[in-house]
Design an enzyme around this catalytic site. Structure first.
Site, PDB file in Angstrom:
ATOM      1  N   CYS A   1      52.508  -1.329  -9.217  1.00  4.90           N
ATOM      2  CA  CYS A   1      52.536  -2.797  -9.229  1.00  4.90           C
ATOM      3  C   CYS A   1      53.687  -3.310 -10.092  1.00  4.90           C
ATOM      4  CB  CYS A   1      51.210  -3.336  -9.766  1.00  4.90           C
ATOM      5  SG  CYS A   1      51.117  -5.139  -9.849  1.00  4.90           S
TER       6      CYS A   1
ATOM      7  N   ARG B   1      53.109  -4.990   0.451  1.00  3.95           N
ATOM      8  CA  ARG B   1      52.710  -3.653   0.906  1.00  3.95           C
ATOM      9  C   ARG B   1      51.201  -3.421   0.836  1.00  3.95           C
ATOM     10  NH1 ARG B   1      56.372  -0.584  -3.334  1.00  3.95           N
ATOM     11  NH2 ARG B   1      55.400  -2.265  -4.563  1.00  3.95           N
TER      12      ARG B   1
ATOM     13  N   ASP C   1      51.746  -8.483  -3.442  1.00  5.81           N
ATOM     14  CA  ASP C   1      52.676  -7.473  -2.943  1.00  5.81           C
ATOM     15  C   ASP C   1      52.530  -7.311  -1.425  1.00  5.81           C
ATOM     16  OD1 ASP C   1      53.777  -4.778  -2.254  1.00  5.81           O
ATOM     17  OD2 ASP C   1      54.091  -4.642  -4.416  1.00  5.81           O
TER      18      ASP C   1
ATOM     19  N   CYS D   1      46.687  -8.307  -4.914  1.00  5.47           N
ATOM     20  CA  CYS D   1      48.053  -8.602  -5.352  1.00  5.47           C
ATOM     21  C   CYS D   1      48.846  -9.197  -4.200  1.00  5.47           C
ATOM     22  CB  CYS D   1      48.718  -7.316  -5.853  1.00  5.47           C
ATOM     23  SG  CYS D   1      50.394  -7.565  -6.495  1.00  5.47           S
TER      24      CYS D   1
ATOM     25  N   HIS E   1      46.990  -2.193  -7.288  1.00  3.37           N
ATOM     26  CA  HIS E   1      47.654  -1.069  -6.627  1.00  3.37           C
ATOM     27  C   HIS E   1      48.604  -0.380  -7.592  1.00  3.37           C
ATOM     28  CE1 HIS E   1      51.679  -3.010  -6.010  1.00  3.37           C
ATOM     29  NE2 HIS E   1      50.941  -4.103  -6.097  1.00  3.37           N
TER      30      HIS E   1
END
Length: 210
Positions: free
Chosen positions: A100, A45, A43, A41, A97
């Site tokens: 999400c 993080r 993302d 992803c 994750h």
């Protein structure tokens, strides 16, 4: 954080690497030979190298919103082709994750306008396939976490349906497919699915004369 801070951090990081290992960048500048392709992803993080404690050059990375494997995505197809046929990776990992945002957005009826609506539609399709199971889960967070896992599973299956994977399975008995989900709250990776080479799939998606 101002962008100048990023540049300053980069210089400090590069100097530290050289101080610790004078040949670090000379080795990196050579031929890369990662064993893993990571489809993750976007993302911020969920950085592949940090959460697996690997070094630059060990993982070839492709990231998009909600770690999707869409058969019409030329970008992903090119990355997969290069990783499998040129870099000769041994493993392809789809890592989602928990928590999400893309998965949570797909669970709503919100209009995110043209482009995001098209992308999130792929996750909505996963929800539709598993709707009976998901609707029976109490609590939005628990339901979203399960959809994260099911989405990972479907994306791994989408990989198995691609001729790039089937060809290398048949001709070289190479490339394991993995589906993982990373926990933002504890830092642990949860293995969801593993498909070794030549795992049988629905015959409708199997290509002949590869």
């Amino acid at each position: 954080m101002d962008f100048e801070k990023l540049l300053s951090n980069n210089r400090a990081w590069a100097q530290l690497r050289v101080d610790e290992d004078p040949d670090f960048f000379n080795r990196l500048a050579g031929l890369q030979s990662p064993e893993f392709l990571w489809i993750g992803c976007s993302d911020s993080r969920v950085p592949a190298n940090q959460i697996t404690d690997t070094q630059p050059g060990e993982i070839f990375v492709h990231r998009n919103i909600a770690n999707l494997v869409v058969h019409t995505d030329v970008n992903l197809a090119a990355v997969l082709d290069y990783a499998v046929n040129i870099l000769k990776v041994k493993h392809v990992i789809v890592c989602g994750h928990y928590g999400c945002g893309g998965v949570r957005a797909a669970m709503t009826r919100t209009d995110y306008k043209a482009i995001l609506n098209k992308w999130l539609r792929n996750i909505k399709d996963v929800y539709r396939i598993y709707q009976e199971e998901l609707d029976a889960i109490e609590g939005e967070e628990a339901r979203a976490d399960r959809l994260v896992e099911l989405n990972v599973r479907e994306q791994v299956m989408n990989l198995a349906k691609m001729s790039t994977i089937q060809r290398v399975w048949k001709n070289e008995n190479r490339v394991h497919l993995h589906g993982w989900a990373y926990g933002l709250k504890n830092g642990y990776i949860n293995p969801i699915l593993h498909l070794p080479p030549n795992t049988p799939i629905d015959p409708l998606y199997e290509y002949e004369d590869l």
